[in-house]
Scaffold this motif. Structure first.
Motif, short mmCIF file in Angstrom:
data_model
loop_
_atom_site.label_atom_id
_atom_site.label_comp_id
_atom_site.label_asym_id
_atom_site.label_seq_id
_atom_site.Cartn_x
_atom_site.Cartn_y
_atom_site.Cartn_z
N LYS A 23 0.82 -1.22 0.00
CA LYS A 23 0.00 0.00 0.00
C LYS A 23 0.85 1.27 0.00
O LYS A 23 0.33 2.38 0.01
N PHE A 24 2.18 1.11 -0.01
CA PHE A 24 3.09 2.26 0.01
C PHE A 24 3.92 2.35 -1.27
O PHE A 24 4.77 3.21 -1.40
N VAL A 25 3.68 1.38 -2.17
CA VAL A 25 4.47 1.29 -3.39
C VAL A 25 3.60 1.77 -4.56
O VAL A 25 2.43 1.41 -4.63
N PRO A 26 4.15 2.59 -5.49
CA PRO A 26 3.34 3.02 -6.63
C PRO A 26 2.83 1.80 -7.42
O PRO A 26 3.55 0.79 -7.51
N PRO A 27 1.61 1.87 -7.99
CA PRO A 27 0.97 0.72 -8.63
C PRO A 27 1.88 -0.06 -9.59
O PRO A 27 1.89 -1.29 -9.58
N SER B 43 6.61 -5.55 -4.20
CA SER B 43 6.53 -5.02 -2.83
C SER B 43 7.31 -5.82 -1.81
O SER B 43 7.83 -5.27 -0.86
N TYR B 44 7.37 -7.14 -1.99
CA TYR B 44 8.03 -7.95 -0.96
C TYR B 44 9.41 -8.47 -1.38
O TYR B 44 9.94 -9.39 -0.78
N TYR B 45 9.98 -7.82 -2.41
CA TYR B 45 11.39 -8.08 -2.72
C TYR B 45 12.17 -7.24 -1.71
O TYR B 45 11.75 -6.14 -1.36
#
Ligand code: SAH
Length: 224
Positions: A38-42, A48-50
């Motif tokens: 929810k904090f990463v641009p689309p 996100s979880y790298y």
């Protein structure tokens, strides 16, 4: 591509524990609660979880999870702490801190105040914090965190998530005696992650190892 973010989040926490970056239960719990997606641009959400930094806006980045873990551990965050962050960026690191200081204790409710110099990033962070439900525990301010106006109260933990040439004086003034600041200090290209402890008779500075951050702008940062 795996899309189940909860599974990916669980795997990342296990990995950060296994690799020794997460050492405490409080930090592990914060990482398993805060949704980094929810904090990463689309366009980068699938990553996100790298365990890598990811772009936010305007050439800035959200730090790699292992770096957020190192900083949270070095700060020794506890429920009830009052935290000042310089460099809100996406708001992710502020949410991790809020999870520990404002959501982990039964009684003590701390707070995170985060300063971001760029208007668009301030808005981006504010929206991410609202979407993920951390907006009441994190106050986001737009301004130069290297040269903050004197706050009415002092913080017992300060984290700077951009590279600074030296410890900004104004930040040291905002730190309580006995408080800790974690800040990357060095050149624009490489820094030492410095752990600063403020004592009545001066400061103690220790190194938590080499690191590379985007540069701190503003009066006490690198000139832009
Ligand atoms: N903590 C962030 C990542 C920070 S990247 C996260 O979790 O996503 C560093 C950020 O510091 C950038 O957004 C940059 O705009 C901001 N910055 C640089 N100089 C600053 C200053 N003097 N005051 C406040 N923010 C600053």
């Amino acid at each position: 591509m795996r899309t189940n973010f909860e599974d990916q989040r669980r795997d990342l926490v296990k990995r950060l524990v296994r690799e020794g970056y997460i050492r405490s239960k409080l930090v592990a719990k914060a990482f398993s609660k805060v949704p980094r997606e929810k904090f990463v641009p689309p366009r980068y959400r699938e990553y996100s979880y790298y365990d890598t930094p990811l772009p936010t806006l305007k050439g800035q980045t959200i730090s790699a999870p292992h770096m957020c873990a190192i900083m949270c551990e070095e700060l020794d965050l506890k429920p009830g702490d009052f935290v000042l962050e310089v460099g809100t960026g996406s708001g992710y690191h502020a949410a991790l801190c809020a999870e520990i200081v404002a959501r982990s204790g039964d009684e003590k409710r701390g707070h995170v105040c985060s300063i971001e110099i760029d208007k668009d990033l301030t808005k981006f962070a504010y929206e991410n914090l609202k979407t993920s439900g951390y907006d009441l525990d994190v106050s986001v301010v737009c301004g130069d965190g290297s040269f903050t106006p004197p706050f009415r109260y002092k913080f017992n933990k300060i984290l700077v998530t951009a590279a600074a040439p030296r410890i900004p004086n104004r930040l040291l003034e905002s730190l309580e005696i006995g408080g800790t600041m974690v800040i990357p200090i060095g050149t624009e290209f490489m820094q030492e992650l410095s752990v600063v402890i403020k004592r009545r008779d001066g400061v103690i500075v220790m190194s938590a190892g080499p690191c590379v951050f985007v540069k701190l702008r503003g009066v006490d940062g690198f000139s832009y």
